[in-house]
Design a protein around this motif. Structure first.
Motif, PDB file in Angstrom:
ATOM      1  N   ASP A  82       1.359  -1.103   0.380  1.00  0.00           N
ATOM      2  CA  ASP A  82       0.139   0.024  -0.421  1.00  0.00           C
ATOM      3  C   ASP A  82       1.050   1.506   0.248  1.00  0.00           C
ATOM      4  OD1 ASP A  82      -1.979  -1.281   0.147  1.00  0.00           O
ATOM      5  OD2 ASP A  82      -2.195  -1.177   1.807  1.00  0.00           O
ATOM      6  N   TYR A  83       1.774   1.307  -0.742  1.00  0.00           N
ATOM      7  CA  TYR A  83       2.471   2.586  -1.063  1.00  0.00           C
ATOM      8  C   TYR A  83       1.779   3.783  -1.627  1.00  0.00           C
ATOM      9  CZ  TYR A  83       6.422  -1.149  -0.805  1.00  0.00           C
ATOM     10  OH  TYR A  83       7.475  -2.045  -0.198  1.00  0.00           O
ATOM     11  N   LEU A 111       4.091  16.791  10.199  1.00  0.00           N
ATOM     12  CA  LEU A 111       3.124  17.156  10.508  1.00  0.00           C
ATOM     13  C   LEU A 111       2.203  16.618   9.577  1.00  0.00           C
ATOM     14  CD1 LEU A 111       0.522  18.437  12.911  1.00  0.00           C
ATOM     15  CD2 LEU A 111       0.921  20.658  11.736  1.00  0.00           C
ATOM     16  N   THR A 112       1.764  17.306   8.107  1.00  0.00           N
ATOM     17  CA  THR A 112       1.279  16.870   7.237  1.00  0.00           C
ATOM     18  C   THR A 112       1.081  15.270   7.030  1.00  0.00           C
ATOM     19  OG1 THR A 112       1.886  18.521   5.321  1.00  0.00           O
ATOM     20  CG2 THR A 112       1.288  16.453   4.626  1.00  0.00           C
ATOM     21  N   PHE A 113       2.168  14.219   7.208  1.00  0.00           N
ATOM     22  CA  PHE A 113       2.610  13.032   6.710  1.00  0.00           C
ATOM     23  C   PHE A 113       1.034  12.211   8.870  1.00  0.00           C
ATOM     24  CE2 PHE A 113       5.760  12.740   4.377  1.00  0.00           C
ATOM     25  CZ  PHE A 113       5.658  11.070   3.758  1.00  0.00           C
ATOM     26  N   LEU A 114       1.227  13.532   9.636  1.00  0.00           N
ATOM     27  CA  LEU A 114       0.314  12.814  10.897  1.00  0.00           C
ATOM     28  C   LEU A 114      -1.065  13.180  10.366  1.00  0.00           C
ATOM     29  CD1 LEU A 114       1.173  11.818  14.111  1.00  0.00           C
ATOM     30  CD2 LEU A 114       0.501  14.152  14.200  1.00  0.00           C
ATOM     31  N   VAL A 158       5.475   9.581  10.107  1.00  0.00           N
ATOM     32  CA  VAL A 158       5.998   9.944  10.508  1.00  0.00           C
ATOM     33  C   VAL A 158       7.859  10.084  10.545  1.00  0.00           C
ATOM     34  CG1 VAL A 158       7.421  10.854  13.050  1.00  0.00           C
ATOM     35  CG2 VAL A 158       4.951  11.307  12.649  1.00  0.00           C
ATOM     36  N   THR A 159       8.367   8.406  10.554  1.00  0.00           N
ATOM     37  CA  THR A 159       9.419   8.282  10.745  1.00  0.00           C
ATOM     38  C   THR A 159      10.431   8.492   9.162  1.00  0.00           C
ATOM     39  OG1 THR A 159       9.357   6.198  12.036  1.00  0.00           O
ATOM     40  CG2 THR A 159      11.032   5.927  10.856  1.00  0.00           C
ATOM     41  N   ASN A 212      -5.980   6.180   7.269  1.00  0.00           N
ATOM     42  CA  ASN A 212      -5.675   4.807   8.732  1.00  0.00           C
ATOM     43  C   ASN A 212      -4.271   4.460   7.434  1.00  0.00           C
ATOM     44  OD1 ASN A 212      -8.606   5.386   9.585  1.00  0.00           O
ATOM     45  ND2 ASN A 212      -8.780   4.581   7.454  1.00  0.00           N
ATOM     46  N   LEU A 213      -3.091   5.295   7.776  1.00  0.00           N
ATOM     47  CA  LEU A 213      -1.780   4.604   7.728  1.00  0.00           C
ATOM     48  C   LEU A 213      -1.132   4.252   9.055  1.00  0.00           C
ATOM     49  CD1 LEU A 213      -0.838   6.802   4.626  1.00  0.00           C
ATOM     50  CD2 LEU A 213      -1.505   4.357   4.307  1.00  0.00           C
TER      51      LEU A 213
END
Length: 293
Positions: free
Chosen positions: A213-214, A242-245, A259-260, A252-253
């Motif tokens: 699920d890339y 913050l956008t990634f979060l 974040v890493t 639902n990732l």
């Protein structure tokens, strides 16, 4: 301290504050121990091809900049162009609240070739816009496949593709018609460079053991690249995380993995920017083609 310097200092302090607040919300929402555990159990060897591909992507971007320069009759050797680009990357890292790499390149080329500042500033803006258009197009393509079950988002993404490309072409036609001569080539270069960075994100996902699920992760990365481009933070740090979060929460990732990956990508960009440190210490080494400094 002059009024101008005071304003610059206040802008820098504001950016530091925004980055700090953004990072605070990020680290408050994730488990730091889990992030360290992810990093500890990662396949570190993947970092080597990731850094290499990132540097290749920046080399392609440097070639695009060189092609834009030719439009305003500035022809510089490949070696000088890439050295100048590396120095610009270094200054973007070193001076996030000041002139930055783009400003330095404009100053340097104006000094070296006596080209009008107006032309160089326009070129710098167009170079940035070209990269942003590539990110938008790839993001819209991702959205078409990601939201194919959501009719409204699917059709909005599908319609936005030609609108983005037509808007960019129309803007050049109305205000900078001479750059249309390199429209196709520079778009291909922009897309190629950004696609390599997408591959970098996929490699980083592999590094943190995300093996399926890339597409949603890539979509969030492209959105974060747009957000990070706005000058509200220090080099995009905080804004991207913050956008990634929030993107991970919405789609639902895995938040910790998201974040890493975001933090690792920032570290790669910072490390790559340090490749220009030699020219930052010895700026006279940038120009070794015999042209007057």
């Amino acid at each position: 301290m002059s009024k101008e310097n005071t304003i610059k200092l206040l802008k820098l302090l504001l950016k530091i504050s925004v980055s700090s607040v953004a990072l605070y919300f990020v680290f408050r929402s994730v488990n730091i121990r889990d992030i360290f555990k992810i990093i500890k159990n990662s396949d570190y060897w993947i970092l080597f091809p990731t850094v290499l591909l990132y540097l290749i992507s920046k080399y392609i971007t440097a070639i695009r900049f060189q092609l834009f320069l030719k439009v305003i009759d500035i022809n510089i050797p490949d070696s000088l162009n890439f050295r100048l680009y590396l120095l610009g990357m270094y200054y973007n890292l070193l001076l996030p609240g000041g002139v930055g790499g783009d400003g330095y390149k404009v100053y340097y080329l104006h000094k070296l070739f006596k080209s009008p500042l107006k032309n160089l500033l326009s070129l710098s803006i167009i170079d940035r816009v070209s990269g942003m258009v590539a990110i938008l197009l790839l993001g819209e393509i991702c959205a078409v496949f990601l939201f194919y079950k959501h009719s409204v988002l699917f059709y909005l993404s599908l319609i936005s593709l030609p609108i983005t490309l037509a808007g960019y072409w129309g803007g050049l036609y109305l205000f900078y018609k001479n750059y249309l001569s390199v429209f196709n080539k520079t778009n291909i270069q922009s897309l190629s460079g950004q696609l390599l960075q997408v591959v970098c994100i996929i490699l980083l996902l592999l590094l943190v053991n995300v093996k399926q699920d890339y597409l949603p992760y890539v979509f969030v990365f492209l959105v974060s690249s747009i957000v990070a481009a706005f000058p509200f933070t220090i080099g995009g740090i905080g804004a991207r995380e913050l956008t990634f979060l929030y993107g991970a929460e919405y789609l639902n990732l895995d938040m910790n993995a998201s974040v890493t990956v975001s933090m690792l990508f920032y570290l790669i960009t910072a490390f790559s920017s340090l490749c220009g440190i030699y020219f930052g210490i010895f700026p006279e080494k940038v120009n070794v083609e015999g042209r007057p400094n």
